[in-house]
Design a protein around this motif. Sequence first.
Motif, PDB file in Angstrom:
ATOM      1  N   GLY A  32      -0.750  -2.925 -14.100  1.00  0.00           N
ATOM      2  CA  GLY A  32      -0.908  -3.468 -15.454  1.00  0.00           C
ATOM      3  C   GLY A  32      -1.405  -2.440 -16.451  1.00  0.00           C
ATOM      4  O   GLY A  32      -1.439  -1.236 -16.185  1.00  0.00           O
ATOM      5  N   GLU A  33      -1.811  -2.966 -17.608  1.00  0.00           N
ATOM      6  CA  GLU A  33      -2.120  -2.113 -18.765  1.00  0.00           C
ATOM      7  C   GLU A  33      -3.629  -1.930 -18.936  1.00  0.00           C
ATOM      8  O   GLU A  33      -4.394  -2.880 -18.824  1.00  0.00           O
ATOM      9  N   THR A  34      -3.999  -0.695 -19.234  1.00  0.00           N
ATOM     10  CA  THR A  34      -5.407  -0.398 -19.543  1.00  0.00           C
ATOM     11  C   THR A  34      -5.486   0.076 -20.987  1.00  0.00           C
ATOM     12  O   THR A  34      -4.656   0.892 -21.422  1.00  0.00           O
ATOM     13  N   ILE A  35      -6.479  -0.442 -21.693  1.00  0.00           N
ATOM     14  CA  ILE A  35      -6.711   0.032 -23.066  1.00  0.00           C
ATOM     15  C   ILE A  35      -8.114   0.629 -23.103  1.00  0.00           C
ATOM     16  O   ILE A  35      -9.086  -0.031 -22.712  1.00  0.00           O
ATOM     17  N   ILE A  36      -8.206   1.877 -23.542  1.00  0.00           N
ATOM     18  CA  ILE A  36      -9.519   2.519 -23.686  1.00  0.00           C
ATOM     19  C   ILE A  36      -9.811   2.614 -25.181  1.00  0.00           C
ATOM     20  O   ILE A  36      -9.106   3.315 -25.915  1.00  0.00           O
ATOM     21  N   GLU A  37     -10.846   1.887 -25.610  1.00  0.00           N
ATOM     22  CA  GLU A  37     -11.228   1.926 -27.031  1.00  0.00           C
ATOM     23  C   GLU A  37     -12.421   2.846 -27.209  1.00  0.00           C
ATOM     24  O   GLU A  37     -13.232   3.008 -26.305  1.00  0.00           O
ATOM     25  N   ASN A  38     -12.530   3.397 -28.424  1.00  0.00           N
ATOM     26  CA  ASN A  38     -13.534   4.427 -28.729  1.00  0.00           C
ATOM     27  C   ASN A  38     -13.372   5.609 -27.769  1.00  0.00           C
ATOM     28  O   ASN A  38     -14.342   6.191 -27.283  1.00  0.00           O
ATOM     29  N   ALA A  39     -12.109   5.926 -27.501  1.00  0.00           N
ATOM     30  CA  ALA A  39     -11.791   7.045 -26.600  1.00  0.00           C
ATOM     31  C   ALA A  39     -12.061   8.378 -27.289  1.00  0.00           C
ATOM     32  O   ALA A  39     -11.997   8.482 -28.519  1.00  0.00           O
ATOM     33  N   ALA A  40     -12.326   9.402 -26.488  1.00  0.00           N
ATOM     34  CA  ALA A  40     -12.448  10.760 -27.032  1.00  0.00           C
ATOM     35  C   ALA A  40     -11.068  11.214 -27.523  1.00  0.00           C
ATOM     36  O   ALA A  40     -10.043  10.858 -26.938  1.00  0.00           O
ATOM     37  N   GLN A  41     -11.060  12.003 -28.599  1.00  0.00           N
ATOM     38  CA  GLN A  41      -9.792  12.435 -29.217  1.00  0.00           C
ATOM     39  C   GLN A  41      -9.574  13.946 -29.078  1.00  0.00           C
ATOM     40  O   GLN A  41      -8.727  14.525 -29.758  1.00  0.00           O
TER      41      GLN A  41
END
Length: 458
Positions: A204-213
């Motif tokens: 399935g899908e993982t969403i990483i929020e406030n990820a390093a850019q």
Amino acid sequence: MEAKPIATPTGLHNVPASPEADDSVLKIYGRASLSGHVSISGAKNSALVVMAGALLCSQQCRIRNIPSLVDVERMGEVLLALGMKISRDGNTLDIDASTIRHTKAPYELVSRLRASFFVIGPLLARMGVARVPLPGGCAIGARPVELHVRGLQAMGADVHIDHGTVHAYIPGSRRRLQGAHIYLDYPSVGATETLMMAATLADGETIIENAAQEPEVVDLANFCRAMGARIRGAGTNTITIAGVPSLHSTDYGIIPDRIEAGTFLVAGAITRSEISLSPIIPEHLTAVIAKLREAGGDIVEEGPNRVRFIPGDTIRPINIQTGPFPGFPTDMQAQFMALMSLCDGNSLITETVFENRLRHVAELNRMGADIRMNGTCAIVKGVSGLSGAPVLATDLRASAALVLAGLAAQGTTVIQGLHHLDRGYENLEAKLRGLGANLSRVTAAEAGTTPLAAEVSL
Ligand code: UD1
């Protein structure tokens, strides 16, 4: 040419078998002006995490533009200990992770390279189990890993810490992580990388929020995509990963090292010299270039991935606050402090990323700088000149700052603690000599310096 195994500690770039025990020092005769062109090596922080990322794939991967550094060698040792095969030909590594036999990374290796903790994500995703010792703090801060751990737990891993080791396993017969919606309390580079790698093989899908850019996160994402991973949004604060059943072999070249490039730009600024650099990706250095311009220098693009630094008449004072990308990189803070020690006025430098990253202040002051500390701020009062002195490198980027200060100082600077420098700069001395700097590595005895025993255990 036959590829050489990476296993031997001395197999790379004349690194002594035990770099911490090496008592050589760097002698810099200051005030040389620099000129010419310098080639920038592959990014250390990309190399380390891309090597770990190769664990995700059960076929051989070729990775190009890998710098010859002690840290890279140490990551290689960790991967070898897990049973992977690695061979090196110049700056190209062939990594074969089809042969993983162990799921526990040895403490004595992880403790020598903090970034090797990052194997936990790919190892867990690929093998269903991973045991990785806590790396502990380092010279610049405590550096906890709870964001990595919490993210893996959110993806269904059972994680506990016992006797200083993080034990992680995936319950259930299929041994697959589950996609999850993860919010990082802080855009940690390492946690983003750990979780992004783990998610490539999840269901399935993982969403990483406030990820390093950071550009190295994007580089890792591009490497994973080249192996067949489905990743969107790397380089923004939201990364979405759709898990795939397996990844395949690839041939991938990593980005140039923006911190090495930034360090050379400051070398131009502090010695008031015109130098050119390539390959670099200017967008990776936006904050650094903006601050160098504010300080009076100019950076002009000479061609694709090539820039020239042109010094100004004086070094103007600037204020800097470090922060996650695209903010000003903490890995350039020490080098800019060396530059600001010679500015025409007062400058304020605030470190927000690591709690103990101002140890170079005392060493720069020994060279005649006038810097006062107030918590994590440094108030830098520019002086008209620095004077060469014996100094001690306290961490990787602090060592670079002392080299830069030594290049600008009157007289001779002798830097101890070179094992820090060797972790992260490929052929620094040769590159500086190529630009006209006068420096050499000699034994402490030859330099008439007593080695500081307390520092070798850092
Ligand atoms: C990476 C870089 C390092 C750079 C740093 C910040 C590598 C190998 N190293 O380190 O050169 O200086 O990014 O740009 O890529 N933190 C927590 N909990 C966690 C994780 C991090 O509190 O679980 C804190 C750290 O203690 C630190 C801050 O977050 O104060 C930033 O750390 P992070 O971005 O994770 O840096 P690293 O990935 O360790």
